[in-house]
Design a protein around this motif. Sequence first.
Motif, PDB file in Angstrom:
ATOM      1  N   SER A  38       0.859  -1.189   0.000  1.00  0.00           N
ATOM      2  CA  SER A  38       0.000   0.000   0.000  1.00  0.00           C
ATOM      3  C   SER A  38       0.894   1.238   0.000  1.00  0.00           C
ATOM      4  O   SER A  38       2.003   1.209   0.561  1.00  0.00           O
ATOM      5  N   PRO A  39       0.415   2.327  -0.617  1.00  0.00           N
ATOM      6  CA  PRO A  39       1.236   3.532  -0.752  1.00  0.00           C
ATOM      7  C   PRO A  39       1.796   4.044   0.570  1.00  0.00           C
ATOM      8  O   PRO A  39       2.916   4.555   0.601  1.00  0.00           O
ATOM      9  N   THR A  40       1.045   3.915   1.668  1.00  0.00           N
ATOM     10  CA  THR A  40       1.576   4.406   2.963  1.00  0.00           C
ATOM     11  C   THR A  40       2.888   3.715   3.319  1.00  0.00           C
ATOM     12  O   THR A  40       3.756   4.324   3.940  1.00  0.00           O
ATOM     13  N   SER A  43       5.825   5.556   1.950  1.00  0.00           N
ATOM     14  CA  SER A  43       6.197   6.820   2.602  1.00  0.00           C
ATOM     15  C   SER A  43       6.869   6.576   3.953  1.00  0.00           C
ATOM     16  O   SER A  43       7.532   7.460   4.486  1.00  0.00           O
ATOM     17  N   VAL A  67       1.900  -2.223  -8.589  1.00  0.00           N
ATOM     18  CA  VAL A  67       2.918  -1.436  -7.888  1.00  0.00           C
ATOM     19  C   VAL A  67       3.733  -0.623  -8.903  1.00  0.00           C
ATOM     20  O   VAL A  67       4.042   0.553  -8.680  1.00  0.00           O
ATOM     21  N   TYR A  70       1.826   2.386  -9.818  1.00  0.00           N
ATOM     22  CA  TYR A  70       1.824   3.361  -8.729  1.00  0.00           C
ATOM     23  C   TYR A  70       3.161   4.130  -8.699  1.00  0.00           C
ATOM     24  O   TYR A  70       3.178   5.355  -8.584  1.00  0.00           O
ATOM     25  N   LEU A  71       4.269   3.392  -8.823  1.00  0.00           N
ATOM     26  CA  LEU A  71       5.588   4.040  -8.733  1.00  0.00           C
ATOM     27  C   LEU A  71       5.880   4.937  -9.935  1.00  0.00           C
ATOM     28  O   LEU A  71       6.666   5.877  -9.841  1.00  0.00           O
ATOM     29  N   ARG A  74       5.717   8.749  -9.452  1.00  0.00           N
ATOM     30  CA  ARG A  74       6.183   9.296  -8.172  1.00  0.00           C
ATOM     31  C   ARG A  74       7.640   9.743  -8.303  1.00  0.00           C
ATOM     32  O   ARG A  74       8.403   9.143  -9.054  1.00  0.00           O
TER      33      ARG A  74
END
Length: 146
Positions: A38-40, A43, A67, A70-71, A74
Amino acid sequence: MNKLIIYDTIYGHNFELSKFIHDQLLPEASLISFKKFSPTMLSNHDFLILCPCTYGEGELTANEQVVYDYLSNRSLSYLTYYLAGIGDRNFGQERFANAVNIFDKLLRQRQAVPIAPSLKADYEDIAKAHQQITRILKEASRKKRS
Ligand SMILES: Cc1cc2nc3c(=O)[nH]c(=O)nc-3n(C[C@H](O)[C@H](O)[C@H](O)COP(=O)(O)O)c2cc1C
């Protein structure tokens, strides 16, 4: 450094590899599957170790693709990483453990910094891969301390 190890696996080799890294070398790291990512988590961690598996014709699995997507938009300049994946050389040089190449390219593009060149290992050479990874991660942690 907060360390996160992420693996994907169908037959278990890449899970075993990630578990080796976790249990023998980095017990303080969190160990999760690509499916549970998950993104959290990203971080909260600044050192990422990926053990992706390769299927299809040198392709990512569906969980890895999520994934990857998502990356891919970023900025990851705060992240250092190491990639090690097990594949099968019989699929040919271009496809062999290609998920490692795919993530390596992406992470570099997103400005993440590798601690060492990525490792692609054949499923028949896992013991050798363990030795190489042990050397690389121990050397990286020595460098960081000095
Ligand atoms: C349908 C299928 C396609 C595969 N394609 C590739 C491939 O393109 N490149 C590769 O290196 N290995 C390929 N493999 C082999 C797996 O990557 C190899 O068995 C690896 O050890 C699997 O990792 P896992 O045990 O973590 O699932 C393929 C295997 C299957 C069954």
